[in-house]
Design an enzyme around this catalytic site. Sequence first.
Site, PDB file in Angstrom:
ATOM      1  N   GLY A 101      18.316  21.416  -7.878  1.00 11.73           N
ATOM      2  CA  GLY A 101      18.320  22.284  -6.710  1.00 11.73           C
ATOM      3  C   GLY A 101      19.624  22.159  -5.964  1.00 11.73           C
ATOM      4  N   PRO A 102      19.854  23.056  -5.009  1.00  8.39           N
ATOM      5  CG  PRO A 102      19.654  24.837  -3.533  1.00  8.39           C
ATOM      6  CD  PRO A 102      18.976  24.149  -4.652  1.00  8.39           C
TER       7      PRO A 102
ATOM      8  CB  SER B 127      21.196  39.069 -11.547  1.00  5.72           C
ATOM      9  OG  SER B 127      22.047  38.602 -10.544  1.00  5.72           O
TER      10      SER B 127
ATOM     11  CE  LYS C 155      19.556  36.600  -7.917  1.00  2.00           C
ATOM     12  NZ  LYS C 155      19.394  37.273  -9.201  1.00  2.00           N
TER      13      LYS C 155
HETATM   14  P1  ADP Z   1      20.117  16.165  -1.969  1.00  2.00           P
HETATM   15  O1  ADP Z   1      20.005  14.876  -2.667  1.00  2.00           O
HETATM   16  O2  ADP Z   1      19.188  17.208  -2.508  1.00  2.00           O
HETATM   17  O3  ADP Z   1      21.492  16.695  -1.827  1.00  2.00           O
HETATM   18  P2  ADP Z   1      19.278  14.649   0.337  1.00  2.00           P
HETATM   19  O4  ADP Z   1      18.158  13.917  -0.297  1.00  2.00           O
HETATM   20  O5  ADP Z   1      20.522  13.905   0.566  1.00  2.00           O
HETATM   21  O6  ADP Z   1      19.602  15.963  -0.479  1.00  2.00           O
HETATM   22  O7  ADP Z   1      18.761  15.296   1.692  1.00  2.00           O
HETATM   23  C1  ADP Z   1      19.536  15.504   2.837  1.00  2.00           C
HETATM   24  C2  ADP Z   1      18.779  15.148   4.092  1.00  2.00           C
HETATM   25  O8  ADP Z   1      17.726  16.069   4.325  1.00  2.00           O
HETATM   26  C3  ADP Z   1      18.107  13.794   4.013  1.00  2.00           C
HETATM   27  O9  ADP Z   1      18.261  13.147   5.234  1.00  2.00           O
HETATM   28  C4  ADP Z   1      16.650  14.118   3.751  1.00  2.00           C
HETATM   29  O10 ADP Z   1      15.805  13.121   4.243  1.00  2.00           O
HETATM   30  C5  ADP Z   1      16.484  15.432   4.488  1.00  2.00           C
HETATM   31  N1  ADP Z   1      15.441  16.263   3.878  1.00  2.00           N
HETATM   32  C6  ADP Z   1      15.585  17.118   2.837  1.00  2.00           C
HETATM   33  N2  ADP Z   1      14.435  17.729   2.526  1.00  2.00           N
HETATM   34  C7  ADP Z   1      13.514  17.275   3.393  1.00  2.00           C
HETATM   35  C8  ADP Z   1      12.113  17.537   3.593  1.00  2.00           C
HETATM   36  N3  ADP Z   1      11.439  18.397   2.819  1.00  2.00           N
HETATM   37  N4  ADP Z   1      11.498  16.872   4.577  1.00  2.00           N
HETATM   38  C9  ADP Z   1      12.165  16.004   5.358  1.00  2.00           C
HETATM   39  N5  ADP Z   1      13.468  15.718   5.243  1.00  2.00           N
HETATM   40  C10 ADP Z   1      14.158  16.341   4.262  1.00  2.00           C
END
Ligand code: ADP
Length: 782
Positions: free
Chosen positions: A358-359, A681, A724
């Site tokens: 995912g992003p 697309s 999208k």
């Molecule tokens: P990624 O690894 O996907 O780039 P991270 O795990 O580093 O993202 O997430 C970034 C921040 O957003 C973290 O502090 C995380 O705890 C918070 N976060 C992301 N999704 C959620 C969620 N669904 N509920 C609570 N906090 C979230």
Amino acid sequence: MEDQKTKKEILPLIPLRGLSVFPYMVLHFDVGREKSINALEEAMVNDQLIFLTTQKEAETDLPTAEDFYEVGTIAKIKQMLKLPGDAIRVLVEGISRARIIELVQEEPFFKAEIEEEVVDEELEIDKELEALMRTVLDAFENYVGISNRISPEILMSVTAIEEPGRLADVISSHMLLKIEQKQEILEAFQPKDRLEVLYRLLLREIEILEIEKEINAKVKKQINKVQKEYYLKEQLKVIQEELGDHGSIDDEMENYRDRIKKAKLPKKVEEKVIKEVDRLSRLSPGSAESGVIRTYVDWILDLPWNKQTKDRLDINNAKEILDEDHYGLKKVKERIIEYLAIRQLAKEMKGPIICLVGPPGVGKTSIAKSIARSLNRNFVRMSLGGVRDEAEIRGHRRTYIGAIPGRIISAIKEAGSKNPVFLFDEIDKLTSDFRGDPAAALLETLDPEQNKDFTDHYLEVPFDLSKVMFITTANSLGTIPRPLLDRMEVIDVSGYTEEEKLMIAQKYLLPKQIKEHAMKPENLQISEQVIRDVINYYTRESGVRNLERQLATICRKAVRRMLEEKTKVVRIQPGNLKNYLGIPRFRYDKAQERDEVGIATGLAWTAVGGDTLSIEVTTMKGNGKLVLTGQLGDVMKESARAGISYIRSKMEELKLQEDFYQTLDIHIHIPEGAIPKDGPSAGITMATAVISALTNMPIHREVAMTGEITLRGRVLPVGGIKEKVLAANRAGIKKILLPVQNQKDVEEIPENVRKKLELVFVEHMDQVLAHALVRKEEINED
Ligand code: ADP
């Protein structure tokens, strides 16, 4: 004696490990520490003079003034040789002894004001001094005779020396003495004192050598090959007992053996380190090789060969923890719980590896952390972004200067247990080049059949990675090497809607930031609208990473205000948000103001989520050229050509000028957007824009579309529907045209968004045009 003169000067300084330099002595040593290299460079640009002093403990890596002796030797650098790695080998000649008066600088290298001893050549040699010189010479001759470590030529050259101070220095430099003893000689500035110290040491050494000889004689009879090593150690012990002193080397070896015993290493590993420690005990403690072995043994002993945390395999508990740490993500959590359930039943950690896709900022890392927490395992993370060298994963062989283990073994050490949850971040960013294929090494690491005996080039002995739970993350699946992808169970973690972001901010991010900034929840009042504004105008992302950052900024500024204005409550409203975050960064890519000819709104999916994509087409007199500009990839260009072919086959129906492809040039442009977009697309969007331009019929401004086009005008399914649609909603679009075959993806779209939009499923370009183009009669109504 008053005939000693002194001279003051300021010189760069290098602390030496396990090595003393005397005046008149020529020797080389290797310099690796950055500070020391800086000092060398400084010396080279001046008069090549450098002050060398010895460290009290060879092991100290970053010595401070207390860690090295005050008295040392000024030396002239004769030669420098760059070694592989960053180390430099220097050849120096000792000039004169000197004492530090003051350390005038510590960074980027040591610099000291020193007082130098100036040798008085005319020093009168009285009888007493002469007698002392002879006594020392005799003793040295005796020493050379017994030790058979020193060649007779040296004795000859020493005998020719006439200056008493120099005599003492030259003899000292040839003797095998401890650092403290050498220092004692070095610190004797007066030639007479120096000779006396030396004489005392000589006598002591001779005595030791004699005892050594006796032992030799005793033990020699029984020596055979196997016993030789033992004998040498015994010899050392007897000498030390005789001296009543247990050298620090012995302590060190004892300490190592102790640690080895306690570490309960696998048999192979234990044999290997014992061998290394034995080798170490035979080397001189200051030598470069012993340093290499020490580092190696320390690495082995620091690894968790046998340390393991106890798993907590409780699905309900895992569920609670996942919910506690994350809002929403229902599907993801379910998949993870299922995965853990199978693990619980099977116990063995075999089977596919989770890959969270995912992003950025959607919580992939944080989910992995929660998994570790719920299993009661330690957590480590290693980013694969930009890793292109196999050695980064597997380490360098020990023969390389400065070699260390690869990043996997380093991470395991950091984890402190052999069964951590191990996150490989950005597995899609792995690259490969001539230095070997890191993907292959990674594949072996992840393969339960092979990772029981993971080999690191540096360690040389296998480490068992089979108890590790690996989790990987990626932004997209496109660039993951196929064999790796086959090993993994992909779990999509897609972006969040505004509503979801709002909930995450209110329930998780804000409380977390408030706590981190040492505030209480009642100190900060932020209205819901403020959070919405932050989401919409200060961030543009699928995840919540920037949102979290912006909230952190607000908290930081709020704390400051609380302190400055001595208030207890800071209120943030849409009106004063600017004071905290500055002017809004993002303007909405709102739907067009008017229905326009030749401008169609498409939808794109990129690594950071969905986005709207405005496609502009103009026609001009020409000879049928198709010009494509802007942010287009190759696949997009292909699909533009497919669109034109379709249009040509439909000329009559569309009431187009028959020869348009001979008399007009068509220019397709995709403005704006720093992220290059590619993929088929945009097919129907491009075709629609071209037809609009050719027929002069405007396109509804509140319609957006996505779908691949075939030569016959059929609309084929595309990916990233959820992202999208979310992007279209954000941009204020009302009606979205989607391929019929994407109907199944609609359930992913959150209910509240779905309700706001009209989703139309189309099979053919005819339907697209029917919904997108504004008919003449509609225009009249306007
Ligand atoms: P990624 O690894 O996907 O780039 P991270 O795990 O580093 O993202 O997430 C970034 C921040 O957003 C973290 O502090 C995380 O705890 C918070 N976060 C992301 N999704 C959620 C969620 N669904 N509920 C609570 N906090 C979230």
